[in-house]
Design an enzyme around this catalytic site. Structure first.
Site, mmCIF file in Angstrom:
data_model
loop_
_atom_site.group_PDB
_atom_site.id
_atom_site.type_symbol
_atom_site.label_atom_id
_atom_site.label_comp_id
_atom_site.label_asym_id
_atom_site.label_seq_id
_atom_site.Cartn_x
_atom_site.Cartn_y
_atom_site.Cartn_z
ATOM 1 N N SER A 29 0.936 -1.298 -0.081
ATOM 2 C CA SER A 29 -0.005 -0.151 -0.042
ATOM 3 C C SER A 29 0.823 1.243 0.102
ATOM 4 C CB SER A 29 -0.868 0.202 1.361
ATOM 5 O OG SER A 29 -1.846 -0.839 1.172
ATOM 6 N N ASP A 327 -6.909 -8.101 4.780
ATOM 7 C CA ASP A 327 -6.130 -9.124 3.703
ATOM 8 C C ASP A 327 -5.624 -10.243 4.681
ATOM 9 O OD1 ASP A 327 -6.564 -7.457 1.649
ATOM 10 O OD2 ASP A 327 -4.678 -6.402 1.896
ATOM 11 N N ARG A 402 -2.718 -14.215 -1.906
ATOM 12 C CA ARG A 402 -2.895 -14.371 -0.564
ATOM 13 C C ARG A 402 -3.674 -16.070 -0.197
ATOM 14 N NH1 ARG A 402 -0.821 -9.794 1.232
ATOM 15 N NH2 ARG A 402 -1.661 -8.003 0.137
#
Ligand code: S3P
Length: 447
Positions: A29, A327, A402
């Site tokens: 990010s 996440d 992920r």
């Protein structure tokens, strides 16, 4: 970027304890934002520790197409910006690969320029909802053409005469918040976003760092915040050091937690409180996880994480914690599979709009490896028994990094190895994942 590459099947084999000291890769990010704000600033921004993942490289390529000079010398990235509103019309369709953050944040920049641009992405990104940015940006004056349901490819007819809005986000999303604030930079007056729950605030922190005026206040009677940016700031080039990504560190942290006797140190991890919900949850589960050497790096709090393995129990994860660990539910589900007792996770509707429908991907992966669970529309309960999970499954990753990494971690302690059908998406956020994990004692590699 979105050309299909051959799937890379990976397998994780059961191992004993993990041990060692590693550094997590740069925060995804923060890396996207460092490049974007560098492009919107005048002068030369210098960034170290930038994540070299495909997602971030996609953002760099898009910014080059807009006229920024972006160069790399080893670990040092230099961005010569075009200034707020100073980008030029990209000649080609911008291909943002797998990256929702690139697409949504860049949409805010593109929509506030007086030209038409086009963006697309891979099979995963083309399925993801873009209406959530189309709606507020249209209110500000941009126009869009999309596929049905607001999906990419997208044509963005931008304008430099945007009108400032006050916008209440229908979902707690840092991407949508950031998109609107970025559009607000090239808009006269004040643009305000109200979030239903506080989401990661890297944009606000970095905007201030670059010299913009950003006001943040609490919303009375609600958990969210009200964020206002004042338009047409003169952003000045900065030096940025990107902290390690807590969402990537999470895989090593959980791997150590589930292998009794493990003892690892992960250096330089971002511990912004709006990102650390997983660490809070693991501590509640009984994990031996401690923060050391807490300090600030480029306006973000960082620490070294020390993790010792063993002794997890199931917990109830409050839904209001979701934005701070959005996440991390796949890897938390893996920890839960090794815990004694049920772990209940609620408030997970947004997981269905990630790189894959993560709720379904996690459930299918657990099922393939003999872990009991119940899935609801926006909830998941994983029934850990404290016994070793069976493993032996091949997990479909659906282009979701992920999911791939989480189930490879699952396989480090199962009775039988665990495979994933395609580990290539791991490079979007964590190039070198297998090498880093293997350096700690894991056994992850091609089948
Ligand atoms: C991100 C915000 C989150 C997160 C994503 C990165 C960001 O997405 O899932 O990986 O950098 O702003 P949402 O805004 O869709 O929740």
């Amino acid at each position: 970027m979105s050309a299909s590459i051959a799937p890379l099947k990976l397998i994780a084999r059961p191992v004993g304890r993990l041990e060692g000291r590693v550094r997590a890769p740069g925060d995804k990010s923060v890396s996207h934002r460092a490049l974007m704000f560098g492009a919107l600033a005048l002068g030369e921004t210098v960034v170290t520790g930038l994540l070299q993942g495909d997602d971030v490289l996609g953002t760099a390529a898009a910014l080059r197409a807009l006229g920024a000079q972006v160069s790399r010398d080893d670990d040092v990235w230099r961005i010569r910006g075009f200034g707020v509103g100073g980008g030029c019309e990209p000649e080609q369709v911008l291909d943002l690969g797998n990256s929702g953050t690139s697409a949504r944040l860049l949409a805010g920049i593109l929509a506030s320029h007086p030209f038409t641009s086009f963006m697309t992405g891979d099979d995963s990104l083309r399925r993801r909802p873009m209406q959530r940015v189309i709606e507020p940006l249209s209110r500000m004056g941009a126009r869009f053409q999309s596929r049905d349901g607001g999906r990419m490819p997208l044509a963005i007819v931008g304008t430099d005469e945007m009108v400032p809005i006050e916008y209440e986000l229908p979902v707690a999303s840092a991407q949508v918040k950031s998109c609107i604030l970025l559009a607000g930079l090239n808009t006269a007056g004040e643009t305000t976003v109200i979030e239903p729950a506080a989401t990661r605030d890297h944009t606000e922190r970095m905007l201030r760092h670059f010299g913009a005026e950003v006001r943040v206040s609490a919303v009375e009677g609600a958990p969210g915040k009200r964020i206002t940016v004042v338009g047409w700031p003169e952003l000045r080039a900065q030096e940025i050091t990107v902290p390690g990504d807590p969402s990537s560190a999470a895989f090593a942290v959980v791997a150590a937690c589930i292998r009794p006797g493990s003892d690892i140190l992960i250096e330089n991890v971002g511990v912004n409180p709006l990102r650390t919900g997983l660490f809070t949850t693991l501590k509640e589960m009984g994990a031996n996880l401690t923060f050391h050497n807490a300090r600030e790096l480029g306006g973000e709090p960082v620490a070294d994480l020390h993790v010792k393995g063993g002794g997890l129990k199931g917990v109830d994860v409050p839904p209001e914690r979701a934005p701070t660990m959005i996440d991390e539910y796949p890897i938390l589900s893996v920890a839960a599979a090794y815990a004694q007792g049920a772990t209940q996770m609620r408030g997970l509707a947004e997981l269905r709009a990630k790189e894959s429908d993560r709720l379904s991907s996690v459930a299918a992966g657990l099922a393939a490896n003999g872990v009991r669970y119940e899935m609801g529309v926006d909830s998941l309960t994983v029934h850990g028994t404290g016994a070793t999970p069976a493993g032996g499954g091949v997990v479909a990753t659906h282009l979701d990094h992920r999911i791939a990494m989480s189930f490879l971690v699952l396989g480090l302690g199962t009775r039988e190895p665990v495979a994933v059908d395609d580990g290539s998406p791991i490079d979007t956020s964590f190039p070198g994942f297998a090498a880093l994990m293997n350096g700690l004692g894991a056994k992850i590699g091609p089948t």
